[in-house]
Write a protein that holds these residues in place. Structure first.
Motif, PDB file in Angstrom:
ATOM      1  N   PRO A 194       0.811  -1.226   0.000  1.00  0.00           N
ATOM      2  CA  PRO A 194       0.000   0.000   0.000  1.00  0.00           C
ATOM      3  C   PRO A 194       0.842   1.273   0.000  1.00  0.00           C
ATOM      4  O   PRO A 194       0.484   2.270  -0.618  1.00  0.00           O
ATOM      5  N   ILE A 195       1.987   1.218   0.686  1.00  0.00           N
ATOM      6  CA  ILE A 195       2.847   2.415   0.723  1.00  0.00           C
ATOM      7  C   ILE A 195       3.460   2.659  -0.655  1.00  0.00           C
ATOM      8  O   ILE A 195       3.537   3.798  -1.128  1.00  0.00           O
ATOM      9  N   ILE A 196       3.848   1.567  -1.311  1.00  0.00           N
ATOM     10  CA  ILE A 196       4.400   1.717  -2.671  1.00  0.00           C
ATOM     11  C   ILE A 196       3.331   2.286  -3.610  1.00  0.00           C
ATOM     12  O   ILE A 196       3.596   3.191  -4.413  1.00  0.00           O
ATOM     13  N   ALA A 197       2.100   1.781  -3.460  1.00  0.00           N
ATOM     14  CA  ALA A 197       1.006   2.273  -4.313  1.00  0.00           C
ATOM     15  C   ALA A 197       0.781   3.763  -4.072  1.00  0.00           C
ATOM     16  O   ALA A 197       0.557   4.542  -5.017  1.00  0.00           O
ATOM     17  N   ARG A 198       0.865   4.194  -2.807  1.00  0.00           N
ATOM     18  CA  ARG A 198       0.677   5.606  -2.488  1.00  0.00           C
ATOM     19  C   ARG A 198       1.800   6.450  -3.086  1.00  0.00           C
ATOM     20  O   ARG A 198       1.562   7.531  -3.656  1.00  0.00           O
ATOM     21  N   ALA A 199       3.014   5.941  -2.991  1.00  0.00           N
ATOM     22  CA  ALA A 199       4.162   6.670  -3.559  1.00  0.00           C
ATOM     23  C   ALA A 199       4.006   6.789  -5.076  1.00  0.00           C
ATOM     24  O   ALA A 199       4.253   7.860  -5.647  1.00  0.00           O
ATOM     25  N   GLU A 200       3.578   5.705  -5.708  1.00  0.00           N
ATOM     26  CA  GLU A 200       3.381   5.743  -7.168  1.00  0.00           C
ATOM     27  C   GLU A 200       2.317   6.770  -7.543  1.00  0.00           C
ATOM     28  O   GLU A 200       2.466   7.528  -8.515  1.00  0.00           O
ATOM     29  N   SER A 201       1.252   6.777  -6.757  1.00  0.00           N
ATOM     30  CA  SER A 201       0.153   7.712  -7.029  1.00  0.00           C
ATOM     31  C   SER A 201       0.624   9.163  -6.889  1.00  0.00           C
ATOM     32  O   SER A 201       0.323  10.018  -7.730  1.00  0.00           O
ATOM     33  N   ILE A 202       1.399   9.447  -5.843  1.00  0.00           N
ATOM     34  CA  ILE A 202       1.906  10.822  -5.630  1.00  0.00           C
ATOM     35  C   ILE A 202       2.784  11.255  -6.799  1.00  0.00           C
ATOM     36  O   ILE A 202       2.646  12.350  -7.343  1.00  0.00           O
ATOM     37  N   LEU A 203       3.671  10.346  -7.232  1.00  0.00           N
ATOM     38  CA  LEU A 203       4.576  10.701  -8.338  1.00  0.00           C
ATOM     39  C   LEU A 203       3.813  10.896  -9.639  1.00  0.00           C
ATOM     40  O   LEU A 203       4.137  11.770 -10.442  1.00  0.00           O
ATOM     41  N   LYS A 204       2.774  10.093  -9.820  1.00  0.00           N
ATOM     42  CA  LYS A 204       1.968  10.210 -11.048  1.00  0.00           C
ATOM     43  C   LYS A 204       1.277  11.578 -11.086  1.00  0.00           C
ATOM     44  O   LYS A 204       1.304  12.281 -12.109  1.00  0.00           O
ATOM     45  N   ILE A 205       0.686  11.940  -9.955  1.00  0.00           N
ATOM     46  CA  ILE A 205      -0.011  13.240  -9.898  1.00  0.00           C
ATOM     47  C   ILE A 205       0.998  14.387 -10.072  1.00  0.00           C
ATOM     48  O   ILE A 205       0.769  15.331 -10.827  1.00  0.00           O
ATOM     49  N   ALA A 206       2.135  14.283  -9.378  1.00  0.00           N
ATOM     50  CA  ALA A 206       3.152  15.342  -9.461  1.00  0.00           C
ATOM     51  C   ALA A 206       3.631  15.519 -10.897  1.00  0.00           C
ATOM     52  O   ALA A 206       3.822  16.642 -11.376  1.00  0.00           O
ATOM     53  N   LYS A 207       3.794  14.410 -11.582  1.00  0.00           N
ATOM     54  CA  LYS A 207       4.263  14.473 -12.970  1.00  0.00           C
ATOM     55  C   LYS A 207       3.200  15.138 -13.848  1.00  0.00           C
ATOM     56  O   LYS A 207       3.518  15.979 -14.688  1.00  0.00           O
ATOM     57  N   GLU A 208       1.954  14.781 -13.600  1.00  0.00           N
ATOM     58  CA  GLU A 208       0.863  15.357 -14.400  1.00  0.00           C
ATOM     59  C   GLU A 208       0.803  16.872 -14.211  1.00  0.00           C
ATOM     60  O   GLU A 208       0.533  17.617 -15.151  1.00  0.00           O
ATOM     61  N   TYR A 209       1.063  17.340 -13.005  1.00  0.00           N
ATOM     62  CA  TYR A 209       1.006  18.776 -12.738  1.00  0.00           C
ATOM     63  C   TYR A 209       2.326  19.481 -13.049  1.00  0.00           C
ATOM     64  O   TYR A 209       2.444  20.693 -12.841  1.00  0.00           O
ATOM     65  N   GLY A 210       3.329  18.722 -13.500  1.00  0.00           N
ATOM     66  CA  GLY A 210       4.605  19.341 -13.862  1.00  0.00           C
ATOM     67  C   GLY A 210       5.365  19.880 -12.669  1.00  0.00           C
ATOM     68  O   GLY A 210       6.064  20.885 -12.758  1.00  0.00           O
ATOM     69  N   ILE A 211       5.217  19.242 -11.507  1.00  0.00           N
ATOM     70  CA  ILE A 211       5.923  19.731 -10.307  1.00  0.00           C
ATOM     71  C   ILE A 211       6.889  18.681  -9.769  1.00  0.00           C
ATOM     72  O   ILE A 211       7.183  18.634  -8.585  1.00  0.00           O
ATOM     73  N   GLY A 212       7.368  17.845 -10.622  1.00  0.00           N
ATOM     74  CA  GLY A 212       8.307  16.805 -10.186  1.00  0.00           C
ATOM     75  C   GLY A 212       7.784  15.455 -10.640  1.00  0.00           C
ATOM     76  O   GLY A 212       7.172  15.332 -11.701  1.00  0.00           O
ATOM     77  N   GLY A 213       8.044  14.445  -9.814  1.00  0.00           N
ATOM     78  CA  GLY A 213       7.510  13.134 -10.136  1.00  0.00           C
ATOM     79  C   GLY A 213       8.514  12.223 -10.799  1.00  0.00           C
ATOM     80  O   GLY A 213       8.212  11.086 -11.130  1.00  0.00           O
ATOM     81  N   GLU A 214       9.726  12.753 -10.992  1.00  0.00           N
ATOM     82  CA  GLU A 214      10.762  11.889 -11.540  1.00  0.00           C
ATOM     83  C   GLU A 214      11.347  11.059 -10.404  1.00  0.00           C
ATOM     84  O   GLU A 214      11.457  11.540  -9.268  1.00  0.00           O
ATOM     85  N   ALA A 215      11.724   9.837 -10.737  1.00  0.00           N
ATOM     86  CA  ALA A 215      12.345   8.996  -9.712  1.00  0.00           C
ATOM     87  C   ALA A 215      13.651   9.624  -9.254  1.00  0.00           C
ATOM     88  O   ALA A 215      14.352  10.273 -10.039  1.00  0.00           O
ATOM     89  N   ASP A 216      13.955   9.493  -7.986  1.00  0.00           N
ATOM     90  CA  ASP A 216      15.154  10.121  -7.407  1.00  0.00           C
ATOM     91  C   ASP A 216      16.363   9.205  -7.597  1.00  0.00           C
ATOM     92  O   ASP A 216      16.632   8.328  -6.796  1.00  0.00           O
ATOM     93  N   ASP A 217      17.080   9.397  -8.712  1.00  0.00           N
ATOM     94  CA  ASP A 217      18.262   8.564  -8.954  1.00  0.00           C
ATOM     95  C   ASP A 217      19.486   9.353  -8.584  1.00  0.00           C
ATOM     96  O   ASP A 217      20.328   9.722  -9.190  1.00  0.00           O
TER      97      ASP A 217
END
Lengths: 290, 502
Positions: A267-290
């Motif tokens: 569930p935590i991974i799913a939440r993290a994926e969801s946050i990154l997806k939304i952030a990417k859609e809004y153009g405020i980040g969402g790239e994986a932290d490499d």
């Protein structure tokens, strides 16, 4: 997904020509309350011309028509519906009104050879609409609802409070039903346009209950709403770290792993994926932290 | 003859070379006048005028601190006519619409005009071809430089002064016509051959003054030097226009992305509604990040005063007060410092405040693809302003930002080529509009920082395309044929020519 939806009066050329610049996810061109009866024709003509000829339009165009118990709604639709329109916002909406609107839209889409299906955003502003919300949300074209708090209070005969406590139930119900129906839950506009602090608080009240966006009645509200309904920066950073840790765990074939001393599970991974997806859609980040 | 920007330059004038060329020239200063005797006091302007032994062909100067409330220039204009003076050169630091000089220009009594800002009937009379000599539009710093070097030799400076003491010292801080600092008049005071202070308030002794009696020849007491309603506005307000607010908000965010909201920062903004909105947005960021800047400068308003009071800046350097709050603050707050035009913007003053500025926020009536800015004429070629401190601050500040609506009354402000160059594009770094921010390609450092911060910006070409897509491409104005004057860069070279309307 729509965080901010900016209302623009349909009879104000200066505001219409700049409607796209304020950073709102959608613009609602209003033919209803902000347009006097004597101005309805002018507003329809203006919006129609604008949508047909203006070279830069908002990303998402919503038209608020007059309610179906007025003599204006059909003329509104005949004049303004075009391929540039994404949503029709329907005041005082119940299931019957949505069905009637759907038939009219089908007809116009056919006549004007509009290939897309124009969505409907009912305004939930009556106690009866709130009670019937599950059925409203099930209607095919309904992909989001807007909560109209001012008319809801009037219908209920209750006063506006500083804390917004009277909105706790309708907001909660709308958020839950919208989530279950996989549609957008848009919160009521905040009317004190010069009070930025109170707007932030109102946004937080709504987003904490699960509302996904909010209408704005002044351009200065847009950025606050966008910020309030976007994942916070620290959440995006956390989600990026989770996904980075997950990739490292995958390489080691670990099903469960820990991050900063805390167990990370599905569930935590799913939440993290969801946050990154939304952030990417809004153009405020969402790239994986490499 | 053309200058380095390809603009026409009349024969005999020095063409603009570059915005750094002045650095290779030495400062020129004529000697300061030594005044052996105390100033003579007069009760009548007419008598003083007679005693000055004036004659045709002289140059008279004025300042504009009383703004649209000034009554002094019109009174002198009447005396020029009454005394049958001809071929007079006028050098007011600015010319506002209340000045009634058209007939004197038509009749050849006023033949040359030197100023930093010009609009209204005087501008119209000049563009209609009535000025027999030349119009020289200077920058504020350029005017100070020209006066101290003797390039603009002033025979008599008629300086409105809200309060004068019995020694002949003068101040703008007190009196019924108080307007705050008198910075633009200090060069006139120090270098004019004769200096006349015109006042409506005489006191025994001023403890603090900006005009030193050692430079003053005469003091004239009149009933009124100005209408207080026009001298300063009651309050200056932040715009409520959503477009102006968006531009201000985006400007502040960009400065944050550039890392410019930082301790010790210095800034200058104008007094217009959008400029104040930028100041307000920066104010909020400074509070949020607990930043204390070094100074704010320029013409000041109550808004700037509040920033000083909040402790957001250590000092205000003020060459002109725009409202009552600023004038009051200048009077009582030791950290609100009056400065002269030379200390503000003289290109040859080694301590000029503009050179210490981190950021300046300026406006534009037009800006072109090379970032050249026009604030002198409108898009129809009509004179509606002038540099003031525009070119000075753009050159001095480390980062120059132009804020402007992309379209004004359906006319794009971004042009392929501006009608008149006031400020060269080499001094302009960033354009902020409601439809995007463009960075001058010459500022690779800024581009690199914004890219690193993932801050969105566009090319100025793309802003031109959007504007023309919405408004259509405006017709080119026909090339001007009859030169009526020139726009000088701050070093006195000609950056562009001005043309008549018929």
């Amino acid at each position: 997904m729509l965080r901010s939806l900016l209302f623009v009066p349909g009879n104000n050329p200066a505001m219409i020509q700049n409607a796209d610049v304020f950073g709102s996810d959608a613009v609602i061109f209003d033919l209803e309350d902000s347009v006097h009866v004597a101005e309805k024709d002018n507003a329809r003509n203006l919006i129609s011309e604008y949508l047909e000829t203006y070279p830069v339009l908002p990303d998402v165009v919503i038209i608020r028509i007059n309610s179906l118990d007025t003599p204006f709604w059909e003329a509104d639709l005949d004049a303004v519906v075009s391929k540039s329109v994404d949503w029709i916002m329907l005041p005082k909406a119940g299931v019957e009104e949505i069905k009637k609107l759907t038939l009219k839209l089908e007809s116009i889409e056919k006549i004007k050879q509009i290939e897309k299906t124009i969505k409907i955003m009912p305004i939930i502003e009556l106690a009866s609409s709130l009670v019937d919300l599950e059925n409203i949300a099930k209607q095919e074209r309904v992909k989001g609802v807007l909560f109209g708090a001012e008319d809801y209070r009037a219908d209920m005969g209750i006063k506006r409070s500083d804390t917004g406590v009277e909105l706790l139930y309708p907001r909660s119900r709308i958020a839950v039903v919208a989530k279950a129906s996989m549609i957008e839950a848009i919160d009521t506009p905040f009317v004190d346009v010069m009070n930025d602090t109170a707007l932030i608080s109102d946004c937080h009240n709504a987003s904490a209950l699960g509302m996904t966006g909010k209408a704005a009645i002044h351009p200065r509200q847009v950025m606050t709403i966008n910020d309030s309904f976007s994942p916070p920066k620290d959440q995006i950073e956390w989600a990026s770290k989770v996904m980075k840790a997950k990739r490292q765990a995958d390489e080691k074939n670990l099903g469960v792993f820990s991050l900063d001393g805390k167990m990370i599970d599905k569930p935590i991974i799913a939440r993290a994926e969801s946050i990154l997806k939304i952030a990417k859609e809004y153009g405020i980040g969402g790239e994986a932290d490499d | 003859m053309t200058n380095s920007l390809g603009r026409n330059v009349p024969e005999g004038k020095k063409p603009f070379v570059s915005s750094t060329d002045y650095k290779s020239h030495k400062r020129q200063q004529i000697g300061l006048k030594t005044q052996a005797e105390k100033p003579v006091f007069y009760e009548s302007l007419e008598t003083a005028f007679v005693d000055l032994s004036l004659h045709s062909g002289m140059t008279f100067s004025f300042h504009h601190h009383l703004r649209s409330g000034d009554k002094v220039l019109n009174q002198i204009a009447k005396l020029i006519e009454y005394s049958d003076l001809k071929n007079i050169s006028l050098a007011p630091s600015s010319i506002f619409p209340q000045y009634d000089l058209s007939e004197l220009i038509r009749s050849g009594r006023i033949n040359n005009i030197y100023t930093s800002y010009l609009n209204g009937p005087v501008a119209d009379a000049i563009q209609d071809g009535h000025l027999k000599g030349e119009l020289i539009m200077q920058t504020h710093g350029g005017r100070a430089r020209a006066i101290e070097s003797g390039e603009l030799a002033i025979d008599v400076a008629f300086l409105a002064c809200p309060t004068v003491d019995l020694n002949g010292n003068g101040s703008g801080a007190i009196g019924k016509s108080a307007c705050g600092t008198l910075g633009y008049a200090v060069s006139d005071l120090m270098y004019a051959k004769k200096v006349v202070l015109i006042t409506d308030n005489i006191v025994d002794k001023l403890e603090k003054y900006q005009f030193d009696h050692r430079f003053v020849d005469m003091v004239v007491k009149v009933d009124s030097i100005g209408d207080p309603k026009g001298i300063v506005s009651g309050t200056t307000r932040i715009t409520r226009d959503p477009i102006g607010l968006k531009i201000a908000h985006d400007t502040a965010l960009m400065l944050e992305a550039l890392g410019e909201i930082k301790p010790g920062m210095s800034i200058q903004t104008g007094a217009g509604g959008t400029s104040l909105a930028v100041a307000d947005a920066i104010d909020k960021l400074m509070v949020k990040h607990q930043i204390k800047g070094s100074f704010a400068s320029g013409g000041t308003t109550g808004f700037h005063v509040n920033m000083l009071k909040q402790g957001l800046f250590s000092k205000l350097y003020d060459v002109q007060c725009f409202d009552l709050e600023a004038a009051d603050s200048y009077r009582v707050n030791a950290f609100h410092k009056g400065i002269s035009a030379s200390e503000y913007a003289n290109p040859h003053d080694p301590k000029a405040i503009v050179n210490k500025l981190d950021i300046v926020i300026l406006g534009a009536t037009e800006i072109d693809l090379k970032f050249n800015v026009n604030v002198t004429t409108d898009s129809f070629g009509k004179i509606i302003g002038g540099s003031g401190g525009h070119a000075d601050t753009a050159n001095g500040a480390r980062i120059t930002i132009i804020t402007a609506q992309l379209m004004r009354a359906r006319i794009p402000i971004v042009k392929e080529k501006v009608h008149t160059v006031t400020t060269p594009g080499s001094d302009v770094d960033i354009l902020v509009t409601e439809r995007g921010i463009a960075v001058n390609p010459l500022r690779k450092d800024i581009i690199t920082k914004l890219e690193a911060a993932k801050f969105k910006f566009v090319t100025i070409q793309s802003l031109l395309e959007i504007a023309e897509k919405i408004c259509g491409k405006p017709k080119e104005l026909p090339e001007g044929k009859r030169q009526i004057g020139v726009v000088e860069y701050r070093d006195g070279t000609v950056i562009d020519s001005l043309y008549g309307s018929r």
